[in-house]
Enzyme design. Structure first.
Site, mmCIF file in Angstrom:
data_model
loop_
_atom_site.group_PDB
_atom_site.id
_atom_site.type_symbol
_atom_site.label_atom_id
_atom_site.label_comp_id
_atom_site.label_asym_id
_atom_site.label_seq_id
_atom_site.Cartn_x
_atom_site.Cartn_y
_atom_site.Cartn_z
ATOM 1 N N SER A 89 0.838 -1.201 0.000
ATOM 2 C CA SER A 89 0.000 0.000 0.000
ATOM 3 C C SER A 89 0.875 1.254 0.000
ATOM 4 C CB SER A 89 -0.943 0.001 1.213
ATOM 5 O OG SER A 89 -0.231 -0.288 2.401
ATOM 6 N N LYS A 94 5.408 -11.009 3.417
ATOM 7 C CA LYS A 94 3.992 -11.338 3.187
ATOM 8 C C LYS A 94 3.780 -11.495 1.694
ATOM 9 C CE LYS A 94 0.388 -8.223 3.429
ATOM 10 N NZ LYS A 94 -0.185 -8.333 2.067
ATOM 11 N N GLU A 115 0.465 -12.442 -1.266
ATOM 12 C CA GLU A 115 -0.978 -12.615 -1.445
ATOM 13 C C GLU A 115 -1.277 -13.954 -2.129
ATOM 14 O OE1 GLU A 115 -2.674 -9.313 -3.560
ATOM 15 O OE2 GLU A 115 -2.008 -7.842 -2.071
ATOM 16 N N GLU A 117 -8.614 -10.297 4.396
ATOM 17 C CA GLU A 117 -9.065 -8.948 4.041
ATOM 18 C C GLU A 117 -10.472 -8.962 3.462
ATOM 19 O OE1 GLU A 117 -6.213 -6.565 1.921
ATOM 20 O OE2 GLU A 117 -7.657 -4.959 1.568
HETATM 21 O O1 KIV Z 1 -0.391 -3.443 1.673
HETATM 22 C C1 KIV Z 1 -1.047 -3.412 2.732
HETATM 23 O O2 KIV Z 1 -1.124 -2.400 3.425
HETATM 24 C C2 KIV Z 1 -1.723 -4.637 3.133
HETATM 25 C C3 KIV Z 1 -2.642 -4.554 4.298
HETATM 26 C C4 KIV Z 1 -3.887 -3.907 3.873
HETATM 27 C C5 KIV Z 1 -2.876 -5.866 4.922
HETATM 28 O O3 KIV Z 1 -1.566 -5.634 2.517
#
Ligand code: KIV
Length: 267
Positions: A47, A115, A117, A184
């Site tokens: 993000s 992380k 997805e 999410e």
């Molecule tokens: O990129 C991000 O901020 C995220 C969160 C919304 C979990 O993946």
């Protein structure tokens, strides 16, 4: 006594005992505030693309940009675990490429975990990262990196078939060895169901209060995202208007000559 850093095992151990509290950060200063506020986990989310770099979605952000910001957050974090979000197409092409890119986040940028997805589709990649010593935070439900395919950010898990698919994804991520799972934008009941199905903590964002933890984008919760925030966001401060007020006052004082005054001058 020096506080000890949060590890994957310690985060896992919170399941059923205490909530996992997480927030995003993209710079040294915010990471320091987040750490001082007692966050268990700071996510350098992709993000970054929308909140800091001004892109329309998360697709364009690059590994280099994410590395640069992850390194800054790592320097600011103390006991919070720093998780770097792997950007679009940095882990999808091959397991080898995923490993090489994830290693850069750990070795170059000081991240404690990555992380990525996706559910069952990404299980082999997650397994390979974990087997090679890189802790992984999963992410299912609404996955913003698939926005070109889905055409928008929609609540997931609204039909029986999609709930089944989400449960299969959650199990696949758990079995692949992820230490926790971001869920999410799903209905509250689905967030609860996923949380009851897996033994790792679920970290909800728009997934209701029954998840094992929560995460919000720092710009959203601090009031820096403008007026258009999703329904699941609670704004805990309105820093946006405070910044505007401060900058406006500064401009007026410079224009009128009241700043700098004697107290801001050397003798
Ligand atoms: O990129 C991000 O901020 C995220 C969160 C919304 C979990 O993946």
């Amino acid at each position: 006594m020096k506080a000890v850093k949060w590890t994957p095992d310690k985060i896992r151990g919170l399941k059923g005992k205490a909530k996992v509290v997480c927030v995003t950060a993209y710079d040294f200063t915010t990471a320091r505030y987040a750490d001082a506020a007692g966050m268990h986990l700071i996510l350098v989310g992709d993000s970054l693309a929308t909140t800091v770099l001004g892109y329309a979605n998360t697709i364009p952000v690059t590994v280099s940009q994410m590395l640069h910001h992850t390194a800054a957050v790592s320097r600011g974090a103390g006991t919070a675990m720093v998780v770097a979000d792997m950007p679009f197409m940095s882990y999808q092409v091959s397991t080898e490429q995923a490993l090489a890119n994830a290693a850069r986040f750990i070795k170059k940028a000081g991240a404690d975990a990555v992380k990525l997805e996706g559910g069952a589709l990404r299980a082999d990649t997650i397994r390979s990262l974990v087997k090679n010593g890189i802790p992984v935070l999963g992410h299912i439900g609404l996955t913003p990196q698939t926005v070109l395919q889905t055409g928008g950010y929609k609540v997931q898990g609204k039909t029986d078939a999609s709930i089944e698919a989400l449960l299969a994804d959650a199990r696949a991520v758990e079995q692949a060895g992820a230490f926790a799972l971001v869920v999410e934008c799903v209905p509250r009941a689905v967030g609860k169901l996923i949380s009851e199905t897996v033994s790792i903590p679920t970290i909800g964002i728009g997934a209701g209060p029954d998840c094992d933890g929560q995460i919000l984008v720092s710009h959203d919760l601090l009031g820096l995202s403008g007026s258009t925030v999703p329904r699941f966001v609670k704004q805990y401060a309105d820093l946006g208007s405070r910044i505007t007020t401060a900058l406006d006052q500064y401009r007026r004082e410079v224009e009128s000559g009241t700043f700098p005054s004697d107290e801001h001058c050397y003798g």
